[in-house]
Design a protein around this motif. Structure first.
Motif, PDB file in Angstrom:
ATOM      1  N   PHE A  77      50.559 119.388 -15.730  1.00  0.00           N
ATOM      2  CA  PHE A  77      49.642 119.179 -14.610  1.00  0.00           C
ATOM      3  C   PHE A  77      50.463 119.126 -13.331  1.00  0.00           C
ATOM      4  O   PHE A  77      51.419 118.359 -13.216  1.00  0.00           O
ATOM      5  N   GLU A  78      50.077 119.991 -12.385  1.00  0.00           N
ATOM      6  CA  GLU A  78      50.821 120.142 -11.135  1.00  0.00           C
ATOM      7  C   GLU A  78      50.066 119.488  -9.984  1.00  0.00           C
ATOM      8  O   GLU A  78      48.862 119.714  -9.820  1.00  0.00           O
ATOM      9  N   LEU A  79      50.790 118.685  -9.201  1.00  0.00           N
ATOM     10  CA  LEU A  79      50.246 118.125  -7.962  1.00  0.00           C
ATOM     11  C   LEU A  79      51.115 118.591  -6.816  1.00  0.00           C
ATOM     12  O   LEU A  79      52.349 118.572  -6.913  1.00  0.00           O
ATOM     13  N   THR A  80      50.471 119.011  -5.720  1.00  0.00           N
ATOM     14  CA  THR A  80      51.257 119.430  -4.567  1.00  0.00           C
ATOM     15  C   THR A  80      51.969 118.229  -3.971  1.00  0.00           C
ATOM     16  O   THR A  80      51.529 117.099  -4.098  1.00  0.00           O
ATOM     17  N   GLU A  81      53.083 118.532  -3.307  1.00  0.00           N
ATOM     18  CA  GLU A  81      53.866 117.460  -2.686  1.00  0.00           C
ATOM     19  C   GLU A  81      53.033 116.682  -1.679  1.00  0.00           C
ATOM     20  O   GLU A  81      53.057 115.449  -1.656  1.00  0.00           O
ATOM     21  N   SER A  82      52.256 117.394  -0.846  1.00  0.00           N
ATOM     22  CA  SER A  82      51.439 116.697   0.155  1.00  0.00           C
ATOM     23  C   SER A  82      50.383 115.838  -0.524  1.00  0.00           C
ATOM     24  O   SER A  82      50.101 114.716  -0.095  1.00  0.00           O
ATOM     25  N   GLY A  83      49.774 116.351  -1.600  1.00  0.00           N
ATOM     26  CA  GLY A  83      48.799 115.562  -2.337  1.00  0.00           C
ATOM     27  C   GLY A  83      49.425 114.346  -2.979  1.00  0.00           C
ATOM     28  O   GLY A  83      48.823 113.272  -3.036  1.00  0.00           O
ATOM     29  N   SER A  89      54.304 118.012 -12.905  1.00  0.00           N
ATOM     30  CA  SER A  89      55.120 118.830 -12.010  1.00  0.00           C
ATOM     31  C   SER A  89      54.730 118.600 -10.555  1.00  0.00           C
ATOM     32  O   SER A  89      53.539 118.525 -10.228  1.00  0.00           O
ATOM     33  N   ILE A  90      55.745 118.478  -9.681  1.00  0.00           N
ATOM     34  CA  ILE A  90      55.501 118.408  -8.242  1.00  0.00           C
ATOM     35  C   ILE A  90      55.511 119.829  -7.702  1.00  0.00           C
ATOM     36  O   ILE A  90      56.547 120.513  -7.708  1.00  0.00           O
ATOM     37  N   PRO A 127      56.049 109.382 -12.489  1.00  0.00           N
ATOM     38  CA  PRO A 127      56.656 109.904 -13.732  1.00  0.00           C
ATOM     39  C   PRO A 127      56.619 111.426 -13.850  1.00  0.00           C
ATOM     40  O   PRO A 127      56.137 111.984 -14.846  1.00  0.00           O
ATOM     41  N   PHE A 128      57.142 112.129 -12.863  1.00  0.00           N
ATOM     42  CA  PHE A 128      57.185 113.582 -12.911  1.00  0.00           C
ATOM     43  C   PHE A 128      58.446 114.051 -13.634  1.00  0.00           C
ATOM     44  O   PHE A 128      59.478 113.380 -13.605  1.00  0.00           O
ATOM     45  N   ASN A 129      58.348 115.205 -14.281  1.00  0.00           N
ATOM     46  CA  ASN A 129      59.535 115.750 -14.951  1.00  0.00           C
ATOM     47  C   ASN A 129      59.805 117.206 -14.584  1.00  0.00           C
ATOM     48  O   ASN A 129      60.644 117.855 -15.201  1.00  0.00           O
ATOM     49  N   GLU A 130      59.099 117.712 -13.556  1.00  0.00           N
ATOM     50  CA  GLU A 130      59.362 119.075 -13.084  1.00  0.00           C
ATOM     51  C   GLU A 130      59.147 119.147 -11.578  1.00  0.00           C
ATOM     52  O   GLU A 130      58.240 118.522 -11.036  1.00  0.00           O
ATOM     53  N   ILE A 131      60.014 119.899 -10.924  1.00  0.00           N
ATOM     54  CA  ILE A 131      59.876 120.192  -9.496  1.00  0.00           C
ATOM     55  C   ILE A 131      59.663 121.699  -9.351  1.00  0.00           C
ATOM     56  O   ILE A 131      60.430 122.494  -9.893  1.00  0.00           O
ATOM     57  N   LYS A 132      58.592 122.092  -8.642  1.00  0.00           N
ATOM     58  CA  LYS A 132      58.394 123.505  -8.322  1.00  0.00           C
ATOM     59  C   LYS A 132      58.683 123.683  -6.838  1.00  0.00           C
ATOM     60  O   LYS A 132      57.933 123.220  -5.989  1.00  0.00           O
ATOM     61  N   LEU A 133      59.780 124.364  -6.555  1.00  0.00           N
ATOM     62  CA  LEU A 133      60.222 124.525  -5.173  1.00  0.00           C
ATOM     63  C   LEU A 133      59.382 125.585  -4.481  1.00  0.00           C
ATOM     64  O   LEU A 133      59.201 126.694  -5.006  1.00  0.00           O
ATOM     65  N   ASP A 134      58.879 125.271  -3.292  1.00  0.00           N
ATOM     66  CA  ASP A 134      57.998 126.169  -2.557  1.00  0.00           C
ATOM     67  C   ASP A 134      58.631 127.541  -2.368  1.00  0.00           C
ATOM     68  O   ASP A 134      59.837 127.671  -2.106  1.00  0.00           O
ATOM     69  N   GLY A 135      57.821 128.596  -2.488  1.00  0.00           N
ATOM     70  CA  GLY A 135      58.319 129.965  -2.461  1.00  0.00           C
ATOM     71  C   GLY A 135      58.986 130.384  -1.167  1.00  0.00           C
ATOM     72  O   GLY A 135      59.760 131.346  -1.153  1.00  0.00           O
ATOM     73  N   GLU A 136      58.711 129.712  -0.074  1.00  0.00           N
ATOM     74  CA  GLU A 136      59.308 130.087   1.201  1.00  0.00           C
ATOM     75  C   GLU A 136      60.833 129.997   1.143  1.00  0.00           C
ATOM     76  O   GLU A 136      61.535 130.773   1.794  1.00  0.00           O
ATOM     77  N   PHE A 137      61.362 129.085   0.341  1.00  0.00           N
ATOM     78  CA  PHE A 137      62.811 128.926   0.257  1.00  0.00           C
ATOM     79  C   PHE A 137      63.459 130.115  -0.449  1.00  0.00           C
ATOM     80  O   PHE A 137      64.528 130.575  -0.058  1.00  0.00           O
ATOM     81  N   ALA A 138      62.817 130.623  -1.497  1.00  0.00           N
ATOM     82  CA  ALA A 138      63.357 131.796  -2.191  1.00  0.00           C
ATOM     83  C   ALA A 138      63.359 133.011  -1.282  1.00  0.00           C
ATOM     84  O   ALA A 138      64.298 133.811  -1.293  1.00  0.00           O
ATOM     85  N   MET A 195      65.042 116.309 -14.202  1.00  0.00           N
ATOM     86  CA  MET A 195      63.813 117.073 -13.985  1.00  0.00           C
ATOM     87  C   MET A 195      64.141 118.560 -13.954  1.00  0.00           C
ATOM     88  O   MET A 195      65.128 118.971 -13.351  1.00  0.00           O
ATOM     89  N   SER A 196      63.332 119.368 -14.626  1.00  0.00           N
ATOM     90  CA  SER A 196      63.526 120.812 -14.534  1.00  0.00           C
ATOM     91  C   SER A 196      63.067 121.295 -13.161  1.00  0.00           C
ATOM     92  O   SER A 196      62.189 120.686 -12.538  1.00  0.00           O
TER      93      SER A 196
END
Length: 401
Positions: A266-272, A295-296, A313-324, A349-350
């Protein structure tokens, strides 16, 4: 010589550089080229001659500077696209690029100084391949009302699309993100921006989520029978975490379909996440207790709270696509990616990098130690049927089926 039927205004307070820019644009075949020494003069010209396709704009000028000019023409329709030509430092130009994106202006490029014929030619060609947001704005589509959205939910018009998440080195698919789309009777597919605000306002997010869960868990079982064991990731809004029954209902579905909680994320946005009330902790705790992954999403797109990062208790970080997309041109973006990878490792965290669009980006991320990614380079979101066919064509089947 190229021939671009474009109207362009040049803002430059240095007379020689202004004349040089005008000459280059004329050589490239621009039909009308106007020039101004500062923003005030440029506004006066535009009020007289009407909208232009492109503003070639310096930022630091005497009188009204380039930023003030852009703020004045933003949302006005007087300027369609912008090319920044400035000797200011990269961090200041980056800030201006962010401001431009908020002003309903299309940024064609940030090319610094001096100007080059080939660079300008490439950007003028690019102008013909991107939406015209300023000069000829499209009529915005009216958002549906609550009754239309409820009917779409009842008719299963709001359907799930799936975008794969993959291992950068091998191309192996590890899971999919479940995304909402509205498929009209005509077959046209509408993005979430068209209907999600209405779902949120009317308290219908859970209804959509559980439709997606039923559809996805059935598909997950089908894929497993075909030899493809994939994790499925669902987006949650912070307001959904206040529902005391959410975790229990999800657990009931896991039992019904006979699947492990660890196969769901389950993914929650950082702002959320930053808006989530403290009461949401219980829901997140119970989801993790069931084995689900948390996942954040869009990490780095908002104002990160490291305190919340270690509290929840998050175990995954999804880095925003703008950085890539920017990491190879912007040292600071590169540093953010590198630091996030290190942070994820230290926190256990992955890290998944979104927005991978080229093989060059993929290779660069691999060299930085990134292992997982998502993006159009690998696969776009697709329907469940298309996902089954695509996996059969591209992925080896598991021996555990």
């Amino acid at each position: 010589m190229s021939n671009f039927s474009l109207r362009v205004i040049v803002l430059e307070d240095h007379s020689f550089q202004r004349a040089f820019a005008v000459n280059l644009l004329q050589q490239l075949g621009c039909t009308e080229v106007f020039q101004a020494a500062d923003g005030a003069e440029a506004l006066a010209i535009l009020n007289e001659v009407g909208p232009v396709d492109i503003a070639l704009c310096d930022l630091r000028m005497e009188g009204m500077d380039g930023l003030a000019f852009l703020q004045a023409v933003g949302h006005s329709g007087l300027v369609g696209s912008v090319i920044i030509s400035s000797s200011l430092s990269a961090d200041l130009r980056r800030t201006v690029r962010q401001i431009i994106s908020l002003l309903n202006l299309e940024l064609l490029g940030d090319i610094g100084k001096p100007l080059h014929y080939e660079t300008l030619e490439r950007l003028l060609k690019k102008h013909h391949s991107v939406p015209r947001t300023g000069t000829l704005p499209e009529q915005p589509r009216v958002l549906p009302d609550e009754s239309q959205v409820r009917q779409a939910l009842a008719d299963r018009g709001l359907c799930a699309f799936f975008q794969p998440k993959f291992i950068l080195e091998t191309g192996e698919v590890t899971g999919v993100e479940v995304l909402a789309r509205w498929r009209e009777a005509s077959g046209k597919v509408l993005s979430p921006a068209f209907f999600m605000p209405v779902l949120e306002r009317c308290g219908l997010l859970n209804e959509l989520l559980f439709q997606q869960l039923h559809e996805s868990l059935a598909l997950q079982q089908q894929l497993k029978a075909f030899g493809h064991e994939l994790d499925f990731a669902f987006n949650l809004h912070a307001t959904q975490l206040t529902d005391e029954t959410l975790a229990t209902r999800i657990h009931t579905l896991l039992v019904e379909y006979g699947v492990r909680g660890s196969s769901l994320t389950f993914e929650l946005t950082e702002s959320g996440l930053l808006q989530a009330p403290e009461t949401s902790l219980e829901c997140l705790f119970r989801l993790r207790m069931m084995g689900c992954q948390l996942s954040i999403d869009d990490f780095g797109a908002g104002f990160s709270s490291l305190q919340r990062l270690y509290q929840l208790p998050f175990n995954e970080i999804k880095l925003d696509g703008e950085f890539a997309r920017a990491m190879m041109q912007e040292p600071r973006c590169h540093a953010v990616v590198s630091s996030t990878l290190a942070l994820g490792e230290k926190l256990g965290m992955s890290v998944v990098v979104e927005g991978i669009e080229t093989d060059e980006q993929r290779q660069h991320l691999l060299n930085m130690g990134c292992t997982q990614g998502q993006g159009y380079w690998y696969a776009r979101p697709m329907s469940g049927g298309d996902l089954v066919r695509w996996l059969d064509e591209t992925q080896p089947r598991s021996q555990r089926a």
